[in-house]
Design an enzyme around this catalytic site. Sequence first.
Site, short mmCIF file in Angstrom:
data_model
loop_
_atom_site.label_atom_id
_atom_site.label_comp_id
_atom_site.label_asym_id
_atom_site.label_seq_id
_atom_site.Cartn_x
_atom_site.Cartn_y
_atom_site.Cartn_z
N TRP A 31 0.95 -1.22 0.01
CA TRP A 31 -0.04 0.00 -0.01
C TRP A 31 0.80 1.40 -0.10
CZ3 TRP A 31 -5.06 0.02 -0.83
CH2 TRP A 31 -5.72 1.12 -0.67
N PHE A 66 -0.95 -3.09 8.56
CA PHE A 66 -1.25 -3.78 9.30
C PHE A 66 -0.76 -5.26 9.26
CE2 PHE A 66 -4.29 -6.12 12.04
CZ PHE A 66 -4.30 -5.32 12.92
N HIS A 97 -9.91 5.40 10.19
CA HIS A 97 -8.88 4.31 9.88
C HIS A 97 -7.55 4.45 9.96
CE1 HIS A 97 -8.11 0.53 7.47
NE2 HIS A 97 -7.27 1.17 6.91
N TYR A 122 11.12 -0.14 13.77
CA TYR A 122 9.63 0.33 13.34
C TYR A 122 10.04 1.40 12.22
CZ TYR A 122 5.30 2.86 14.07
OH TYR A 122 4.03 3.41 13.80
#
Length: 158
Positions: A31, A66, A97, A122
């Site tokens: 994405w 996610f 979202h 991260y």
Amino acid sequence: MATELHNLSDYDSSKVPDAHDLSFGIAVAEWNADITGALLKGAISTLKRCGAKEENIHVTTVPGSFELIYAAHRMADSNKYNAIIILGSVIRGETPHFDYICQGVTFGIARLNTICNVPIIYGLLTTNDLQQAKERSGGSLGNKGDECAIDAVKMAKI
């Protein structure tokens, strides 16, 4: 974190250990592919500049940010890597979202760092708009992928 006082791609190479003997897993979200592709390119090139061998850098793609949690967990369970980097980009939209995904990924990666025996770095960009994401993926504020690669090398040596 990038600010006008700190560029994501700036680091003191004398303070980065040699990575020739290390193996890295990178989980990257599809994405916002233009952004995550630039993050991936930065991470790989920086790992190589630190001495990592191309055959010791393994990339897994997932549909969205996610899913980075699952991929990182699977990579950690494999015991193949000295460090794992997750790379994704979430850009604020008109619905909540954004908040759910950002909080979920942050919590998930934090949890993995407490239960896994490998550091998970991260590399999730959480920006208000596309321009901010571009600035942090090779633009005026550097590349978060570079920063994550340096963090991965340093953490792998702990």
